[in-house]
Design a protein around this motif. Structure first.
Motif, PDB file in Angstrom:
ATOM      1  N   MET A 138      14.305   6.793 -87.718  1.00 47.61           N
ATOM      2  CA  MET A 138      14.563   7.972 -86.872  1.00 47.61           C
ATOM      3  C   MET A 138      16.066   8.267 -86.855  1.00 47.61           C
ATOM      4  SD  MET A 138      13.528   8.611 -82.897  1.00 47.61           S
ATOM      5  CE  MET A 138      13.934  10.140 -82.093  1.00 47.61           C
ATOM      6  N   ALA A 139      16.419   9.538 -86.894  1.00 50.51           N
ATOM      7  CA  ALA A 139      17.824   9.920 -86.926  1.00 50.51           C
ATOM      8  C   ALA A 139      18.472   9.703 -85.570  1.00 50.51           C
ATOM      9  CB  ALA A 139      17.967  11.384 -87.345  1.00 50.51           C
ATOM     10  N   LYS A 140      19.733   9.326 -85.580  1.00 51.79           N
ATOM     11  CA  LYS A 140      20.508   9.080 -84.375  1.00 51.79           C
ATOM     12  C   LYS A 140      21.533  10.189 -84.217  1.00 51.79           C
ATOM     13  CE  LYS A 140      23.591   5.708 -82.220  1.00 51.79           C
ATOM     14  NZ  LYS A 140      24.284   4.408 -82.412  1.00 51.79           N
ATOM     15  N   ARG A 141      21.576  10.782 -83.000  1.00 48.68           N
ATOM     16  CA  ARG A 141      22.510  11.877 -82.736  1.00 48.68           C
ATOM     17  C   ARG A 141      23.827  11.305 -82.232  1.00 48.68           C
ATOM     18  NH1 ARG A 141      19.525  16.593 -82.684  1.00 48.68           N
ATOM     19  NH2 ARG A 141      21.235  17.761 -81.722  1.00 48.68           N
ATOM     20  N   LYS A 142      24.904  11.821 -82.769  1.00 45.49           N
ATOM     21  CA  LYS A 142      26.235  11.333 -82.443  1.00 45.49           C
ATOM     22  C   LYS A 142      27.188  12.520 -82.340  1.00 45.49           C
ATOM     23  CE  LYS A 142      29.880   8.267 -84.185  1.00 45.49           C
ATOM     24  NZ  LYS A 142      30.288   7.392 -85.310  1.00 45.49           N
ATOM     25  N   SER A 143      27.997  12.531 -81.287  1.00 44.79           N
ATOM     26  CA  SER A 143      28.955  13.620 -81.095  1.00 44.79           C
ATOM     27  C   SER A 143      30.319  13.240 -81.636  1.00 44.79           C
ATOM     28  CB  SER A 143      29.072  13.979 -79.604  1.00 44.79           C
ATOM     29  OG  SER A 143      27.858  14.514 -79.134  1.00 44.79           O
ATOM     30  N   LYS A 144      31.005  14.226 -82.166  1.00 44.63           N
ATOM     31  CA  LYS A 144      32.382  14.043 -82.618  1.00 44.63           C
ATOM     32  C   LYS A 144      33.138  15.339 -82.361  1.00 44.63           C
ATOM     33  CE  LYS A 144      31.496  15.403 -87.400  1.00 44.63           C
ATOM     34  NZ  LYS A 144      31.598  15.005 -88.813  1.00 44.63           N
ATOM     35  N   PHE A 145      34.443  15.265 -82.379  1.00 45.03           N
ATOM     36  CA  PHE A 145      35.296  16.427 -82.158  1.00 45.03           C
ATOM     37  C   PHE A 145      36.130  16.661 -83.408  1.00 45.03           C
ATOM     38  CE2 PHE A 145      34.194  14.825 -78.032  1.00 45.03           C
ATOM     39  CZ  PHE A 145      33.975  15.953 -77.272  1.00 45.03           C
ATOM     40  N   MET A 146      36.147  17.918 -83.861  1.00 44.61           N
ATOM     41  CA  MET A 146      36.827  18.266 -85.112  1.00 44.61           C
ATOM     42  C   MET A 146      37.750  19.455 -84.874  1.00 44.61           C
ATOM     43  SD  MET A 146      35.131  19.117 -88.830  1.00 44.61           S
ATOM     44  CE  MET A 146      34.510  17.449 -88.945  1.00 44.61           C
ATOM     45  N   CYS A 147      38.957  19.366 -85.449  1.00 44.33           N
ATOM     46  CA  CYS A 147      39.932  20.446 -85.332  1.00 44.33           C
ATOM     47  C   CYS A 147      39.542  21.589 -86.256  1.00 44.33           C
ATOM     48  CB  CYS A 147      41.338  19.937 -85.673  1.00 44.33           C
ATOM     49  SG  CYS A 147      42.608  21.220 -85.683  1.00 44.33           S
ATOM     50  N   ARG A 148      39.457  22.789 -85.697  1.00 41.99           N
ATOM     51  CA  ARG A 148      39.076  23.935 -86.509  1.00 41.99           C
ATOM     52  C   ARG A 148      40.193  24.406 -87.431  1.00 41.99           C
ATOM     53  NH1 ARG A 148      40.322  26.943 -81.556  1.00 41.99           N
ATOM     54  NH2 ARG A 148      38.398  26.151 -80.656  1.00 41.99           N
ATOM     55  N   SER A 149      41.423  23.932 -87.215  1.00 44.80           N
ATOM     56  CA  SER A 149      42.550  24.346 -88.054  1.00 44.80           C
ATOM     57  C   SER A 149      42.736  23.459 -89.266  1.00 44.80           C
ATOM     58  CB  SER A 149      43.843  24.370 -87.225  1.00 44.80           C
ATOM     59  OG  SER A 149      43.761  25.325 -86.201  1.00 44.80           O
ATOM     60  N   CYS A 150      42.681  22.128 -89.045  1.00 43.16           N
ATOM     61  CA  CYS A 150      42.969  21.212 -90.153  1.00 43.16           C
ATOM     62  C   CYS A 150      41.822  20.275 -90.489  1.00 43.16           C
ATOM     63  CB  CYS A 150      44.220  20.377 -89.839  1.00 43.16           C
ATOM     64  SG  CYS A 150      44.015  19.234 -88.454  1.00 43.16           S
ATOM     65  N   GLY A 151      40.758  20.233 -89.664  1.00 40.49           N
ATOM     66  CA  GLY A 151      39.620  19.376 -89.953  1.00 40.49           C
ATOM     67  C   GLY A 151      39.755  17.950 -89.458  1.00 40.49           C
ATOM     68  N   TYR A 152      40.739  17.656 -88.639  1.00 38.33           N
ATOM     69  CA  TYR A 152      40.928  16.301 -88.108  1.00 38.33           C
ATOM     70  C   TYR A 152      39.738  15.923 -87.221  1.00 38.33           C
ATOM     71  CZ  TYR A 152      43.108  12.339 -85.698  1.00 38.33           C
ATOM     72  OH  TYR A 152      43.377  11.103 -85.174  1.00 38.33           O
ATOM     73  N   GLU A 153      39.204  14.715 -87.409  1.00 36.77           N
ATOM     74  CA  GLU A 153      38.053  14.247 -86.649  1.00 36.77           C
ATOM     75  C   GLU A 153      38.480  13.193 -85.637  1.00 36.77           C
ATOM     76  OE1 GLU A 153      34.820  12.952 -89.040  1.00 36.77           O
ATOM     77  OE2 GLU A 153      34.842  14.726 -90.330  1.00 36.77           O
ATOM     78  N   SER A 154      37.835  13.241 -84.455  1.00 40.73           N
ATOM     79  CA  SER A 154      38.137  12.294 -83.387  1.00 40.73           C
ATOM     80  C   SER A 154      36.857  12.013 -82.607  1.00 40.73           C
ATOM     81  CB  SER A 154      39.213  12.863 -82.450  1.00 40.73           C
ATOM     82  OG  SER A 154      39.377  12.026 -81.320  1.00 40.73           O
ATOM     83  N   PRO A 155      36.678  10.778 -82.143  1.00 40.81           N
ATOM     84  CA  PRO A 155      35.474  10.475 -81.350  1.00 40.81           C
ATOM     85  C   PRO A 155      35.534  11.042 -79.941  1.00 40.81           C
ATOM     86  CG  PRO A 155      36.881   8.531 -81.517  1.00 40.81           C
ATOM     87  CD  PRO A 155      37.488   9.572 -82.413  1.00 40.81           C
ATOM     88  N   LYS A 156      36.693  11.482 -79.483  1.00 44.26           N
ATOM     89  CA  LYS A 156      36.822  12.047 -78.148  1.00 44.26           C
ATOM     90  C   LYS A 156      37.668  13.316 -78.206  1.00 44.26           C
ATOM     91  CE  LYS A 156      40.892   9.267 -76.917  1.00 44.26           C
ATOM     92  NZ  LYS A 156      41.478   8.335 -75.926  1.00 44.26           N
ATOM     93  N   TRP A 157      37.535  14.126 -77.137  1.00 50.93           N
ATOM     94  CA  TRP A 157      38.259  15.393 -77.106  1.00 50.93           C
ATOM     95  C   TRP A 157      39.720  15.157 -76.753  1.00 50.93           C
ATOM     96  CZ3 TRP A 157      41.075  18.137 -73.499  1.00 50.93           C
ATOM     97  CH2 TRP A 157      41.353  19.469 -73.827  1.00 50.93           C
ATOM     98  N   MET A 158      40.597  15.905 -77.396  1.00 53.51           N
ATOM     99  CA  MET A 158      42.027  15.864 -77.105  1.00 53.51           C
ATOM    100  C   MET A 158      42.548  17.287 -77.019  1.00 53.51           C
ATOM    101  SD  MET A 158      43.379  12.709 -79.523  1.00 53.51           S
ATOM    102  CE  MET A 158      42.424  13.268 -80.924  1.00 53.51           C
ATOM    103  N   GLY A 159      43.479  17.503 -76.124  1.00 54.98           N
ATOM    104  CA  GLY A 159      44.035  18.845 -75.958  1.00 54.98           C
ATOM    105  C   GLY A 159      44.862  19.287 -77.141  1.00 54.98           C
ATOM    106  N   ARG A 160      45.573  18.325 -77.754  1.00 53.52           N
ATOM    107  CA  ARG A 160      46.411  18.638 -78.911  1.00 53.52           C
ATOM    108  C   ARG A 160      45.944  17.830 -80.108  1.00 53.52           C
ATOM    109  NH1 ARG A 160      53.034  18.106 -79.260  1.00 53.52           N
ATOM    110  NH2 ARG A 160      53.281  19.224 -81.247  1.00 53.52           N
ATOM    111  N   CYS A 161      45.769  18.506 -81.243  1.00 54.85           N
ATOM    112  CA  CYS A 161      45.300  17.822 -82.451  1.00 54.85           C
ATOM    113  C   CYS A 161      46.408  16.947 -83.019  1.00 54.85           C
ATOM    114  CB  CYS A 161      44.856  18.861 -83.483  1.00 54.85           C
ATOM    115  SG  CYS A 161      44.442  18.168 -85.097  1.00 54.85           S
ATOM    116  N   PRO A 162      46.154  15.652 -83.258  1.00 50.98           N
ATOM    117  CA  PRO A 162      47.178  14.789 -83.865  1.00 50.98           C
ATOM    118  C   PRO A 162      47.487  15.151 -85.307  1.00 50.98           C
ATOM    119  CG  PRO A 162      45.478  13.491 -82.755  1.00 50.98           C
ATOM    120  CD  PRO A 162      44.965  14.891 -82.856  1.00 50.98           C
ATOM    121  N   GLY A 163      46.554  15.856 -85.975  1.00 51.98           N
ATOM    122  CA  GLY A 163      46.754  16.172 -87.383  1.00 51.98           C
ATOM    123  C   GLY A 163      47.722  17.307 -87.623  1.00 51.98           C
TER     124      GLY A 163
END
Length: 456
Positions: free
Chosen positions: A1-26
């Motif tokens: 069975m598939a497992k659902r997992k959330s991630k946060f991705m920057c729409r400008s550069c594509g940087y991925e993070s497991p949690k939300w951040m106000g400013r993209c580190p990338g």
């Protein structure tokens, strides 16, 4: 069975993070992290592709045969030149521009011209219905049985339609509306744009179909989505212009099959886009005769010489920090040239506001425009006009020298065609080429010499 997992991705550069951040580190941008739901499959994932994969063999570079890329030419010669001579089969071309600038009109008109050459074209509309597309086609006079219209946003359905219609050219309007059936994020997200573009690229290369995709732009003027999008495609074209004016500029910023920085100029009419064959005459049509602060420069846009007007307005400042504003030019370069004038020509500009503009909405970024910008500033500061028949070419160094520029013969020839009588240019460019009849070339080595000749 598939497992659902959330991630946060920057729409400008594509940087991925497991949690939300106000400013993209990338990329350092604020409020660009979007939440996406990722489904993790246990076991092998089914590949979303049609047909069998053919294994390629590695070859030494000396054994690779040189074959000239075939081209399909349209009746729009300006578009052919921007693309490097025509449309290359199997290429992937990205066209970006502001909303309402005319991207859909341009591609529908190009589709009609290709269909009239008995080339089957499939136009995928993800933003409009078939009836809305038909209304635009009626306005443009598009009538061809080889042009197919399909309103769909599901990439799987689009792929099946491509296999059914078997077109030579495919238009996708726009990539932000198309969604991949195996990617759970919303259409227009970083993951969707990346996966959909990768699949369209595979279709283009395996089936030898030339694909045009429309990309939205951000408020900064950059194509929306990950920067990877521009790296994946073969050519990136920007459609520029003011919506309240009739002229549009199609600019090439990347082209694997031709030169970059080529521009094509069109006029937006009720019946569609019309080519402007002589842009230099267009840009100089409304030039004020004998006005202070106005100079003409012969600039190279790709392989084409274009004469444009540079205007300057120098006024006393009422603030401690004078304003420096530039339209169509690099503002830092304008400040540099003003500093050179203060140091090498003894002009006091630190108490003056400076407004510099390139007439006609063209953006110039080559160093050969330095001398014209500098002389326009001096002309406005002294309130003295330069000669109406004068044209200025040259790069200016920090020590006040006028440096050599490239393709001088093409620049001078273009100026001679439009009736200019004198060219002030670097002395190092003198000789070694034929000067057109009816025009005088004057070589200068420093800005002091140029000022003495221009304001004699």
């Amino acid at each position: 069975m598939a497992k659902r997992k959330s991630k946060f991705m920057c729409r400008s550069c594509g940087y991925e993070s497991p949690k939300w951040m106000g400013r993209c580190p990338g990329c350092g941008e604020w409020n660009t992290m979007d939440e996406e739901v990722e489904i993790v499959q246990k076991g092998p994932r089914a590949a979303f592709q049609h047909g069998e994969k053919v294994k390629q063999k590695a070859l030494p570079i000396s054994a690779v045969e040189m074959v000239e890329e075939p081209r399909v030419k349209t009746e729009l010669n300006e578009l052919n030149r921007v693309l490097g001579g025509g449309i290359v089969p199997g290429s992937l071309v990205l066209i970006g521009g502001d909303p309402g600038i005319g991207k859909s009109t341009l591609l529908l008109q190009v589709s009609s011209l290709l269909a009239n050459q008995q080339q089957r074209v499939l136009y995928i509309s993800g933003e409009e219905s078939i009836r809305q597309t038909k209304l635009r086609a009626e306005r443009l006079g598009v009538k061809s049985d080889e042009l197919y219209i399909y309103a769909e946003t599901d990439l799987g359905m689009i792929h099946e339609t491509v296999d059914e219609v078997k077109p030579k050219f495919l238009v996708v309007d726009s990539i932000q509306t198309v969604h991949h059936p195996e990617v759970t994020s919303a259409p227009g997200s970083v993951s969707q744009v990346r996966e959909c573009t990768a699949e369209l690229m595979r279709i283009a290369k395996t089936q030898n179909i030339a694909i045009f995709i429309v990309g939205h732009v951000t408020k900064e003027g950059q194509i929306a989505g990950p920067r990877l999008l521009e790296h994946m495609v073969d050519a990136v074209l920007y459609f520029e212009g003011e919506r309240h004016h009739t002229y549009r500029i199609l600019r090439s910023v990347k082209n694997r099959f031709g030169s970059t920085n080529e521009i094509a100029i069109f006029e937006m009419l009720q019946s569609g886009l019309k080519e402007v064959l002589n842009p230099s005459e267009l840009f100089l049509r409304e030039r004020s005769q004998g006005g202070a602060g106005s100079t003409i420069v012969a600039s190279m846009e790709g392989t084409r010489p274009i004469l444009v007007e540079i205007q300057a307005l120098i006024t006393p400042s009422s603030f401690n920090y004078p304003k420096r504003m530039a339209t169509g030019l690099d503002q830092n370069r304008v400040s540099l040239l003003m500093a050179v004038l203060e140091k090498r020509a003894g002009m006091l500009l630190q108490t003056q506001d400076a407004y510099i503009k390139v007439a006609g909405g063209v953006k110039l970024d080559e160093p050969a425009i330095d001398l014209a910008v500098l002389l326009s500033i001096v002309s406005s500061y002294r309130d003295t006009a330069v000669g109406v028949g004068d044209c200025f070419i040259g790069e200016v160094g920090l020590t006040g020298e006028v440096r050599r520029v490239s393709r001088i013969e093409q620049r001078v020839t273009e100026a001679a065609k439009l009736g200019f009588e004198r060219i002030i240019m670097p002395s190092s460019n003198m000789g070694g080429w034929d000067v057109p009849s009816g025009i005088q070339v004057v070589g200068v080595e420093t800005i002091s010499e140029a000022l003495g000749i221009a304001f004699k």
